[in-house]
Design a protein around this motif. Sequence first.
Motif, PDB file in Angstrom:
ATOM      1  N   LEU A 176     -36.851  50.062  -6.107  1.00  0.00           N
ATOM      2  CA  LEU A 176     -36.852  50.252  -4.656  1.00  0.00           C
ATOM      3  C   LEU A 176     -35.628  51.046  -4.223  1.00  0.00           C
ATOM      4  N   ASN A 291     -38.569  46.647   7.400  1.00  0.00           N
ATOM      5  CA  ASN A 291     -39.414  46.836   6.236  1.00  0.00           C
ATOM      6  C   ASN A 291     -39.014  48.072   5.434  1.00  0.00           C
ATOM      7  N   ARG A 293     -40.990  48.582   2.542  1.00  0.00           N
ATOM      8  CA  ARG A 293     -42.176  48.672   1.695  1.00  0.00           C
ATOM      9  C   ARG A 293     -43.111  49.755   2.231  1.00  0.00           C
ATOM     10  N   ILE A 299     -49.753  46.727  -2.440  1.00  0.00           N
ATOM     11  CA  ILE A 299     -48.667  45.799  -2.674  1.00  0.00           C
ATOM     12  C   ILE A 299     -48.704  45.357  -4.133  1.00  0.00           C
ATOM     13  N   GLU A 306     -39.303  43.111   0.385  1.00  0.00           N
ATOM     14  CA  GLU A 306     -38.864  44.505   0.399  1.00  0.00           C
ATOM     15  C   GLU A 306     -38.429  44.858   1.822  1.00  0.00           C
TER      16      GLU A 306
END
Length: 450
Positions: A176, A291, A293, A299, A306
């Motif tokens: 990430l 967020n 994500r 997902i 995230e």
Amino acid sequence: MDRWASGIDTAWLQLEQETNRMVVHGLLFCDGPVDVEELRGRIRERWVDVYPGFRQRPTWPTGPIGPARWVDAPPDLTVHVTTMALPQPGDDHALARRIGELMSTPLPADRPWWRVEAITGYAGTAVHVAIHHGLADGVALNHLFHALADPVSDPRTPAAYVDPPRQAQPVHDVRLFRREVRDRASALWATVKRSRTPEGAAELGATGRAIKNSAWLLAAPPREKPSPLQGRPGVAKGARWTRDVELDVVKAAGKAAGGSVNDVLCAAIAGALRSVLGADVPRLRAVMPTNLRPLDRPISDDLGNEFGLVLPPLPTDEPDRTRRIERMQRSMATIKRTNQALASFTGIAAAGLGTARHTQALVARYARAGSLIISNVPGPLEELTIGPVRVRDVMFWVPCSARLGLGVSVLSYAGRVRLGIDADLGLIGGQEGLDRFTEALDDELAALRR
């Protein structure tokens, strides 16, 4: 199969405290009774068999540091999915009291950290979902709502909500971080290339100042100005929710003032705080999950977290509603120029690999800079159904961490938006104080229609 928890998920497991349970609570308001055996069957096929976290519980490292480990603990669905009779008169007040009691109750440590109750004695049925934050965040909870319900038809529904999950990849936190750094570096480079124009130069200067100020804010979060919302939280919690408001009404109010839906609703929260705390209330600050994500991708099956935290000031010191929206828009525009959410995510994820004491101290530094937490998650675009039963509304409540005693959760649903409120009863002034804040927030939302 046992698996290591990520640093960020370990951190949210470490933040569990008696005075602030790190449990996300959700509620589905149904038009008719939901058969508990059918509900168990759906949960077994669509949650337990698909997502490892629903059949595992966390354990802690034997040494002083290191991530938590999820170990296999097959759930007994007769224990995890139950019915709960609501006391008479079975109205919203009784339901809110019950949800508040559940917020004070820990999830049993010897089984997977989730539970579901079909609440009877209410108009229709209310399905209560409790999932520990170490297992899922707000976006993941929305994915689970969609997975539990029947398929939706709106093509605009995010892939993160409706697509089958992908298999989780290792070193989740690092992946990430690399993705976000790449994307943000690309956006900054585009700003640099535009700097030869007056507008581009102004944007580059504003971005530089915002990044500098954000870095100082995260490195040394200021202590929030004194307010009645601060203090040592207790165990007793309360839950409420506002009346709903049409999403188009909120968007229109934002367009008129140059702000977003989030700006409008945060300004309404600021107005409600001003009404309850008095006209001499100083400018307060919120802790706001943001967020990270991508919603246009499936997902992962480990669900997880995230998001990072940002610290926007709220215009509680502004008496004018329109100017509150304008000031909120400027605050959020400044934050969007920074890497504040990614920086806080990285810090919390790294802390999760250490001791719980270090994680709690880091999050407490962020929390002491604010008076409340505000979480905004886009919800289902169309009404959900569970078999023949229509889900007429959906709610969730964000848990408070450290010494925060007030949380406001924003969830849109099928063209409407409603705010969930959870509070420490000792800090908010008991059930009566929580009612006053909810009524003030309802007044602010009603003013948007005028």
